[in-house]
Write an enzyme that holds these catalytic residues in place. Structure first.
Site, short mmCIF file in Angstrom:
data_model
loop_
_atom_site.label_atom_id
_atom_site.label_comp_id
_atom_site.label_asym_id
_atom_site.label_seq_id
_atom_site.Cartn_x
_atom_site.Cartn_y
_atom_site.Cartn_z
N ASP A 148 0.83 -1.20 0.00
CA ASP A 148 0.00 0.00 0.00
C ASP A 148 0.87 1.26 0.00
O ASP A 148 2.05 1.22 0.38
CB ASP A 148 -0.91 0.03 1.24
CG ASP A 148 -1.92 -1.10 1.22
OD1 ASP A 148 -2.19 -1.63 0.14
OD2 ASP A 148 -2.43 -1.43 2.31
N ARG A 149 0.26 2.36 -0.38
CA ARG A 149 0.97 3.63 -0.45
C ARG A 149 1.66 3.98 0.87
O ARG A 149 2.80 4.45 0.88
CB ARG A 149 -0.01 4.74 -0.84
CG ARG A 149 0.63 6.11 -0.96
CD ARG A 149 -0.40 7.13 -1.40
NE ARG A 149 0.20 8.44 -1.58
CZ ARG A 149 -0.48 9.52 -1.96
NH1 ARG A 149 -1.78 9.43 -2.19
NH2 ARG A 149 0.12 10.68 -2.08
#
Length: 280
Positions: A148-149
């Site tokens: 994920d970011r």
């Protein structure tokens, strides 16, 4: 007195070389040189078979010679066991029946920082992990799986499609360990619930192990898991009412962050690549 007797006892001059042929003074001596054998020009379109196999990421050149001699390699449908055999880039070279690509396989490990998304491009203009490894290779490398970011930690890149499939397929149970930071201390009862397995909206989930981080507050937890489901670690804790404030992948398929600072990358060693290929 005979002429031969008059010189008896005298030493020959130090410049005497013997023989009747004397070299004229002042003229340098140049030994006769043998005519040189014309060198065969190499064909840039040809490459040694063992190097072709090594560049394809199968093994080292020395190991390739062993496989060639054993008959594991075919060129255009015919077995080749000759050492030093050269092939053209357009030839059909196969190892144990599988066609090889001349593109050298590369493997890069990144310690991903926050605020980078795991994709090759982004239409919204957000920063991608590809920016972080742009100087690593001229080949087109792809991330293995995703983070994920806001998730940090280990992310592998390669152009080895077979290895990517292996590392992302659930049946191979690739080991991943995360260091999880929560907004509140994890209760012992909830820790036991995670150990026993949870029922999420997309099905049941079990972890391989979960434990408090030694010497840290109970809001820091270590989770070992092999599932590759989307946002699975965050969703496990959200299901129990916690918010993950920080998530860091510290181990991936036996690879660790040792000597790899955040935002930096390195090439895998030959032994690390072998270990990944040996995952059952």
């Amino acid at each position: 007195m005979a002429k031969s007797d008059s010189n008896r006892g005298k030493r020959p001059s130090k410049n005497y070389k013997g023989g009747d042929n004397k070299r004229p003074q002042g003229k340098p001596f140049t030994p006769k040189q043998r005519p040189s054998t014309p060198q065969k020009k190499s064909n840039p379109d040809e490459i040694r078979l063992n190097r072709y196999i090594a560049n394809a990421g199968i093994c080292s050149r020395r190991e390739a010679d062993t496989y060639i001699a054993a008959g594991n390699v075919t060129v255009n449908g015919k077995p080749v066991t000759e050492m030093g055999y050269k092939v053209k880039r357009s030839d059909d070279v196969r190892f144990d029946g599988k066609r090889l690509s001349l593109e050298k396989k590369e493997y890069i490990l990144l310690n991903k920082p926050k605020n980078f998304i795991t994709t090759t491009s982004d239409e919204k203009g957000r920063r991608t992990v590809m920016e972080l490894i742009s100087s690593a290779s001229n080949n087109r490398l792809l991330p293995v799986g995703r983070l994920d970011r806001n998730t940090t930690g280990l992310l592998l890149f390669t152009n080895d499609g077979d290895l990517t499939k292996k590392l992302t397929h659930p049946k191979h149970n690739v080991r991943k360990i995360y260091h999880v930071h929560l907004d509140n201390n994890l209760s012992l009862a909830d820790l036991h619930k995670i150990e026993a397995g949870l029922e999420l909206e997309d099905g049941p989930i079990t972890v391989d192990s979960v434990s408090y981080i030694q010497g840290a507050p109970k809001r820091e937890v270590g989770v070992e898991i092999h599932s590759g489901r989307n946002r699975i670690v965050r969703r496990i804790f959200e299901h129990l009412g916690y918010t993950v404030t920080k998530l860091d992948r510290v181990v991936f398929a036996g690879l660790t962050k040792k000597d790899l600072p955040r935002g930096h990358w390195r090439y895998l060693t030959e032994q690390e690549v072998i270990n990944l290929r040996n995952i059952k």
